[in-house]
Design a protein around this motif. Sequence first.
Motif, short mmCIF file in Angstrom:
data_model
loop_
_atom_site.label_atom_id
_atom_site.label_comp_id
_atom_site.label_asym_id
_atom_site.label_seq_id
_atom_site.Cartn_x
_atom_site.Cartn_y
_atom_site.Cartn_z
N THR A 62 -3.03 -3.43 7.68
CA THR A 62 -4.29 -4.11 7.37
C THR A 62 -4.21 -5.53 7.93
OG1 THR A 62 -3.43 -4.71 5.18
CG2 THR A 62 -4.68 -2.67 5.35
N ILE B 56 0.78 -0.45 4.75
CA ILE B 56 0.78 0.55 3.68
C ILE B 56 1.40 1.83 4.26
CG2 ILE B 56 -0.64 1.94 2.13
CD1 ILE B 56 -2.76 -0.32 2.38
N HIS C 9 -5.51 1.31 -2.98
CA HIS C 9 -4.66 0.25 -2.43
C HIS C 9 -5.49 -0.99 -2.11
CE1 HIS C 9 -1.56 3.38 -1.86
NE2 HIS C 9 -2.58 4.14 -1.47
N ASN D 60 -0.48 -6.84 5.85
CA ASN D 60 0.34 -5.88 5.11
C ASN D 60 0.40 -4.54 5.83
OD1 ASN D 60 0.95 -7.66 3.07
ND2 ASN D 60 -0.69 -6.95 1.71
N THR E 274 -5.36 -4.51 -0.84
CA THR E 274 -4.34 -5.16 -0.03
C THR E 274 -4.90 -6.46 0.55
OG1 THR E 274 -2.81 -4.81 1.82
CG2 THR E 274 -5.01 -3.84 2.04
N SER E 275 -4.17 -7.08 1.44
CA SER E 275 -4.61 -8.31 2.09
C SER E 275 -4.22 -8.26 3.55
CB SER E 275 -4.00 -9.54 1.39
OG SER E 275 -2.59 -9.42 1.32
#
Length: 448
Positions: A7, A445, A437, A443, A439-440
């Motif tokens: 991401t 996953i 999930h 990241n 997220t930012s």
Amino acid sequence: MEIEIATIGGYEEVGRQMTAVRAGDDIVIFDMGLNLSKVLIHDNIRTEGMHSLDLIDMGAIPDDRIMSDLEGDVQAIVPTHGHLDHIGAISKLAHRYDAPIIASPFTLELVKGELEEEGKFDADNELIAMDPGETTSIGDSGVLDLEFVNVTHSIVDAINPVLHTPEGAIVYGLDKRMDHTPVIGDPIDMERFREIGREGEGVLAYIEDCTNANKKGRTPSENVAREHLRDVLYSMEDYDGGIVATTFSSHIARVKSLIEFARDIGRQPILLGRSMETYSGTAKQIGIDFPSDVEMVGYRQSIEQTFERIMNEGKENFLPVVTGHQGEPRATLTRMGRGETPYELEDGDKVVFSARVIPEPTNEGQRYQAEKLLRMQGARIYDDIHVSGHLCQEGHYEMLDALQPEHVIPAHQNMSGFSGYVDLATNQGYKLGRDLHVTSNGNIIELV
């Protein structure tokens, strides 16, 4: 097969979208976008000559250095549609990857324009057009396929790409609304989404645009905005002063409606502004259903000359459709508000905003200032003649029901913007930290 999702951008804001999916040794990048507000906040900045690292430090384009943590080769760069928050960084980043850019025809033409205007980097990536509904093989393994599913958005030729892997499909769901009666193009292909959700291994992961996830109900069709716009402009038929309209230059369906209704009330429409000329000219060029005889003027000197002609021949005979719906400092409408053009606004003249303010502090401040300037000259504002291009909550429920994804990844928002989507996904049985999930940027996953 190992599946990872990086991401990279657009997971802390609306803008600079970029996501990479690694399936085995092959990587596909979805979107490379610009965060326009990070550029507009600086006066007279020109990104064409800037280095990518400077733009990364500004927060204007995705920080793609995390790509070095993915073990594999990039096989394709896939922009979903032609908005700058999805294609605006391609000219700065694509040259780093030995991979073709695959996009729908209208999107690909806009990408070509971005690459041609770039002043710092030379990208020689192969450009491949693919129509919605088509599928192509990706990578050397022979087991990955890329499919384009037709969706409806506030720009033509938008798609949701689907990467089919042996572990299930990865559906990249940015950006769309469920429009079954669009003004231009085909309706959203919900039948195909339902098929994808129930065939083979199903949907391993769904990455979803959360722009309107905090809004209840359903996003209306573009036809609703069209009829609202018709009603507003027809009400001005007997007005003998100036009428000016503004909307998103990329919103070809809305621009088309403005052209038609201007002619209906006896005025000549003229498209003014560089981006108006770019998007509408591209639509004409590739054969999209768009009026072929409308006048388009892109460069400032020519715009000034056109305004002089309008004033000489009578404002009551014209309807300029101009850039500047967000109050951008250099846009045509903002300059009109500052009195910097030959077009003279007078008491009672109408300014039609067929667009909403993008909910971001820079845009909100600039739009407020632009409207204030227009009112000081006597203009009457018609606001919010618009429908969103993004799903509201009922659309999100319908997509989850259609796809039945194993994992869900909210995108295209900040943390507060994710909250509505987290609530509705939780109501559908997903759980944070397990298969939901949040997220930012930056990241990775690991799904398989």
